[in-house]
Design an enzyme around this catalytic site. Structure first.
Site, PDB file in Angstrom:
ATOM      1  N   ASP A 127      12.820  -7.967  -2.403  1.00 55.00           N
ATOM      2  CA  ASP A 127      12.528  -8.488  -3.742  1.00 55.00           C
ATOM      3  C   ASP A 127      11.056  -8.926  -3.749  1.00 55.00           C
ATOM      4  O   ASP A 127      10.717 -10.008  -3.277  1.00 55.00           O
ATOM      5  CB  ASP A 127      13.452  -9.667  -4.073  1.00 55.00           C
ATOM      6  CG  ASP A 127      13.167 -10.206  -5.468  1.00 55.00           C
ATOM      7  OD1 ASP A 127      14.011 -10.966  -5.998  1.00 55.00           O
ATOM      8  OD2 ASP A 127      12.099  -9.878  -6.031  1.00 55.00           O
TER       9      ASP A 127
ATOM     10  N   LYS B 280       6.437  -9.061 -12.737  1.00 54.11           N
ATOM     11  CA  LYS B 280       5.250  -9.915 -12.866  1.00 54.11           C
ATOM     12  C   LYS B 280       3.947  -9.102 -12.909  1.00 54.11           C
ATOM     13  O   LYS B 280       3.594  -8.540 -13.960  1.00 54.11           O
ATOM     14  CB  LYS B 280       5.255 -10.957 -11.741  1.00 54.11           C
ATOM     15  CG  LYS B 280       6.468 -11.936 -11.859  1.00 54.11           C
ATOM     16  CD  LYS B 280       6.443 -12.985 -10.802  1.00 54.11           C
ATOM     17  CE  LYS B 280       7.762 -13.727 -10.689  1.00 54.11           C
ATOM     18  NZ  LYS B 280       7.906 -14.824 -11.663  1.00 54.11           N
TER      19      LYS B 280
ATOM     20  N   TYR C 169      15.391 -16.648  -4.534  1.00 54.03           N
ATOM     21  CA  TYR C 169      15.877 -16.454  -5.898  1.00 54.03           C
ATOM     22  C   TYR C 169      15.572 -15.025  -6.322  1.00 54.03           C
ATOM     23  O   TYR C 169      14.456 -14.525  -6.071  1.00 54.03           O
ATOM     24  CB  TYR C 169      15.172 -17.442  -6.840  1.00 54.03           C
ATOM     25  CG  TYR C 169      15.462 -17.280  -8.313  1.00 54.03           C
ATOM     26  CD1 TYR C 169      14.454 -16.866  -9.187  1.00 54.03           C
ATOM     27  CD2 TYR C 169      16.724 -17.544  -8.839  1.00 54.03           C
ATOM     28  CE1 TYR C 169      14.704 -16.732 -10.549  1.00 54.03           C
ATOM     29  CE2 TYR C 169      16.978 -17.421 -10.199  1.00 54.03           C
ATOM     30  CZ  TYR C 169      15.968 -17.005 -11.049  1.00 54.03           C
ATOM     31  OH  TYR C 169      16.218 -16.867 -12.391  1.00 54.03           O
TER      32      TYR C 169
END
Ligand code: KE4
Length: 429
Positions: free
Chosen positions: A241, A269, A146
């Site tokens: 990613d 994050k 994702y």
């Protein structure tokens, strides 16, 4: 706690009347595991307290950002001071340079970087940049990974081998994902075939080098190395990613563990420390294609926000300290070893893996290598385990396909309490 006294229930009712599913991000709604989400009142260290004042050991940590634990004094002080000086300017600040320098010092593959406000924005921008810099259309991604909810990345595998993708969400026209190839994670043969057939049209390959969105599945060294070589051979950009793994799995992130230098890296994050901040960066010749220098447009009102950059800088200062990751890795491994012992004693099939402050486990006899193998997990058993832990004050991800996170604030006592709760919960399966 009875239904009539559980304050989470009326809060969830009120929330669902005004916010779709009662949440501002779907996974929080507990739809996969059932039951009522816990509304967080406050958090500190490794714990949070819900609307009933019940304490939970937090293994989500905001899905990765809270690597120091909640309420780290140096981070709070930096955020409070920054807020006093101004919440947002829409103009450059010195602190954006300092954060760029701090990230580049920790991620040497990044020569130039652009700050944004979410991982989705970073991933979407990296894809556009890859297409703009190469003049090509095709993007390769992998089932189970994702990269945020940008249209071009909400795509599932096509019918045949390496055929173009189909949307996974309503509202995404087929045309938008026509140029996205979805392959099987860790499948070197399929990767070779895709590049043999489409190599000259591939702008970029985007991958989670450790797939935290399949819970915890590592790219094999051979697979990662082949992706790097094929991208180089065909003039495509390799995009890691690392929104989840970046500075979470180790000082060098996942690219350091694999010894691979991507052309672009997507981060989020941890680098924001819990505030809305993400980034993408990499090769200077590619990044200089971005506006205002080059033809690839990308922008953001709150990009490089002064409070968020203060939070990120204070967080990175702590993770950069000598011994930080060694200590965090040991604490995480103590958790997964304890869970494995508890599962074994209860006769429950169990396999776990961890790296730095990130972990995953599967109610399977071995670690899955791709999304199809992850799907073999018995969802009902996972849901029983989830609620067995929740009822005992342990909060893991309310979904089978999510990784878990340990912070520097988790103590040996937290780990022991978690393992004791798991011993009882495994017996419910
Ligand atoms: P955000 O847009 O949610 O900040 O980041 C998107 C993203 C991009 N890349 C990776 C590897 C990610 O894991 C994410 C977001 N992760 C999810 C948890 N799997 C965030 C939780 C949520 O969606 O609420």
């Amino acid at each position: 706690m009875t239904p009539s006294t559980d304050r989470n229930l009326p809060l969830f009712e009120r929330a669902r009347a005004l916010i779709p599913g009662g949440v501002n991000s779907p996974v929080r709604a507990f739809r996969a595991v059932g039951g009522t989400p816990r509304f967080v009142q406050r958090a500190h260290g490794a714990h949070f307290w819900d609307a009933n004042g019940q304490r939970f050991i937090d293994y989500i940590g905001s899905w990765g950002p809270m690597i120091l634990g909640h309420g780290h004094p140096a981070v709070l002080q930096a955020v409070q001071q920054a807020a006093q000086d101004g919440l947002s300017f829409g103009a450059p600040t010195e602190r954006e340079i300092e954060l760029a320098e701090a990230i580049i010092a920790l991620v040497p593959s990044i020569e130039m970087i652009r700050l944004v406000s979410s991982g989705t924005e970073a991933g979407m921008s990296a894809i556009r940049l890859a297409r703009g810099a190469t003049g090509r259309k095709v993007i390769v991604k992998f089932e189970g990974c994702y990269h945020g909810h940008a249209d071009a990345l909400l795509v599932k595998a096509g019918s045949g081998l390496a055929t173009h993708g189909h949307p996974t969400s309503a509202g995404v026209p087929e045309e938008v994902v026509r140029h996205t190839l979805v392959l099987e994670y860790n499948n070197v043969a399929q990767l070779e075939e895709a590049f043999a057939e489409h190599g000259r049209d591939i702008a970029g390959l985007i991958i989670e080098p450790i797939a935290g969105n399949m819970n915890f599945v590592r790219a094999s060294a051979a697979f990662a190395a082949r992706a790097r070589a094929l991208c180089t051979e065909h003039g495509a950009l390799l995009i890691f990613d690392e929104v989840m793994t970046g500075l979470r799995v180790g000082r060098g992130s996942a690219q350091g563990l694999l010894g691979i230098t991507p052309d672009l890296t997507v981060l989020g994050k941890v680098i924001g420390g819990g505030m809305p901040l993400a980034a993408f960066g990499g090769r200077r010749d590619v990044m200089e294609q971005l506006a205002p220098l080059g033809p690839v447009y990308q922008a953001g009102t709150l990009s490089g926000n002064p409070v968020a950059t203060a939070c990120g800088l204070a967080t990175l200062a702590e993770v950069a300290r000598p011994g930080f990751y060694e200590s965090l890795s040991a604490r995480t491994r103590a958790l997964t070893d304890g869970l494995a012992d508890a599962a074994k004693d209860a006769g429950v099939p169990f396999a776990a893996d961890s790296e730095g402050g990130m972990f995953g486990f599967f109610l399977l006899p071995g670690l899955p290598q791709n999304y199809g193998q992850v799907l073999r997990t018995d969802g009902a058993k996972f849901n029983t385990l989830f609620h067995g832990l929740l009822d005992r004050g342990v909060y893991i991800a309310p979904a089978l396909y999510e990784a878990g996170f340990v912070s520097a604030a988790h103590t040996p006592a937290d780990i022991e309490e978690t393992v004791a709760a798991a011993r009882e919960a495994f017996r419910l399966l």
